[in-house]
Scaffold this motif. Structure first.
Motif, short mmCIF file in Angstrom:
data_model
loop_
_atom_site.label_atom_id
_atom_site.label_comp_id
_atom_site.label_asym_id
_atom_site.label_seq_id
_atom_site.Cartn_x
_atom_site.Cartn_y
_atom_site.Cartn_z
N SER A 3 0.86 -1.20 0.00
CA SER A 3 0.00 0.00 0.00
C SER A 3 0.88 1.23 0.00
CB SER A 3 -0.91 0.02 1.23
OG SER A 3 -1.76 1.14 1.18
N ASN A 4 0.54 2.18 -0.86
CA ASN A 4 1.29 3.43 -0.90
C ASN A 4 0.33 4.61 -0.97
OD1 ASN A 4 3.73 5.03 -1.13
ND2 ASN A 4 2.96 5.51 -3.15
N SER A 5 0.65 5.65 -0.20
CA SER A 5 -0.12 6.90 -0.21
C SER A 5 -1.61 6.66 -0.04
CB SER A 5 0.15 7.68 -1.50
OG SER A 5 1.46 8.16 -1.48
N MET A 6 -1.96 5.79 0.90
CA MET A 6 -3.35 5.51 1.19
C MET A 6 -3.67 5.76 2.66
SD MET A 6 -5.93 3.39 2.39
CE MET A 6 -5.04 2.03 3.04
N LEU A 7 -2.76 5.39 3.55
CA LEU A 7 -3.07 5.49 4.98
C LEU A 7 -3.33 6.92 5.44
CD1 LEU A 7 -0.57 2.84 6.36
CD2 LEU A 7 -3.06 2.63 6.17
N GLU A 8 -2.70 7.90 4.81
CA GLU A 8 -2.94 9.30 5.21
C GLU A 8 -4.35 9.76 4.85
OE1 GLU A 8 -1.02 9.82 1.08
OE2 GLU A 8 -0.95 8.39 2.74
#
Length: 200
Positions: free
Chosen positions: A83-88
């Motif tokens: 996962s990239n640039s999703m948790l924010e």
């Protein structure tokens, strides 16, 4: 996705021999999906999920799924979770982290990326000024104390919201708590933090 971020994910996945059944959380139907990493070319299965809607791209299925509750996937379903640039953008990111742990098989690889923050601005260049021109360096630090205590971070990019920035320490001690073989990297300025760990 910035090319350096993509390459860092690829280096991690290649070095850690990622593959098997691969899940990308926050997958987008585009050439820069992490499911297209060269290191994953031999993966047995590639599935993406996205909150916005289902789609197909380049032979990859992207399902409409809320990562806070991935009930359609049994425990231990995936060998690799990315996962990239999703948790924010995830109001309840801790629920997604719990689900990532649940759907990753024991011994499986988890690689996560997010905009972050790092060392204060002052550490990079005010020390040089203070060393070379001490009087000016001290005055700069006094006059602009708030600036020198600051850190760079990526601008707000609502998609649909933008709620968090995470430190390298957060990756080590929160995201990957209790995991093995933890690695955390910071790339670019402002920093993007990328970490990897193995589920015990």
């Amino acid at each position: 996705m910035h090319n350096e971020v993509y390459q860092q994910f690829d280096r991690i996945c290649a070095r850690r021999r990622a593959g098997g059944a691969v899940l990308e959380i926050g997958a987008m139907p585009s050439p820069s999906t992490l499911l297209n990493l060269p290191s994953l070319s031999g993966a047995a299965e590639k599935i993406g999920i996205n909150f916005e809607g289902s789609s197909q791209f380049d032979g990859i299925t992207i399902l409409q799924v809320n990562a806070n509750s991935m009930e359609q996937f049994p425990a231990g379903r995936f060998d690799t979770v990315l996962s990239n640039s999703m948790l924010e953008h995830d109001k309840f990111f801790w629920k997604t982290l719990a689900e990532i742990r649940r759907v990753t098989k024991p011994g499986g690889l988890i690689v996560l990326g997010s905009p972050g923050y790092g060392r204060p601005i002052s550490e990079k260049w005010t020390k040089r000024i203070a060393r070379n021109v001490p009087v000016i360096g001290r005055r700069l630090q006094q006059r602009y104390a708030d600036l020198f205590a600051s850190t760079l971070t990526l601008h707000v990019h609502n998609f649909p919201g933008d709620y968090y920035r995470f430190s390298e320490q957060t990756f080590r001690e929160v995201f990957f708590e209790g995991m093995r073989d933890i690695e955390v990297f910071s790339v670019l300025t402002p920093p993007r933090v990328i970490g990897a760990a193995t589920k015990p």
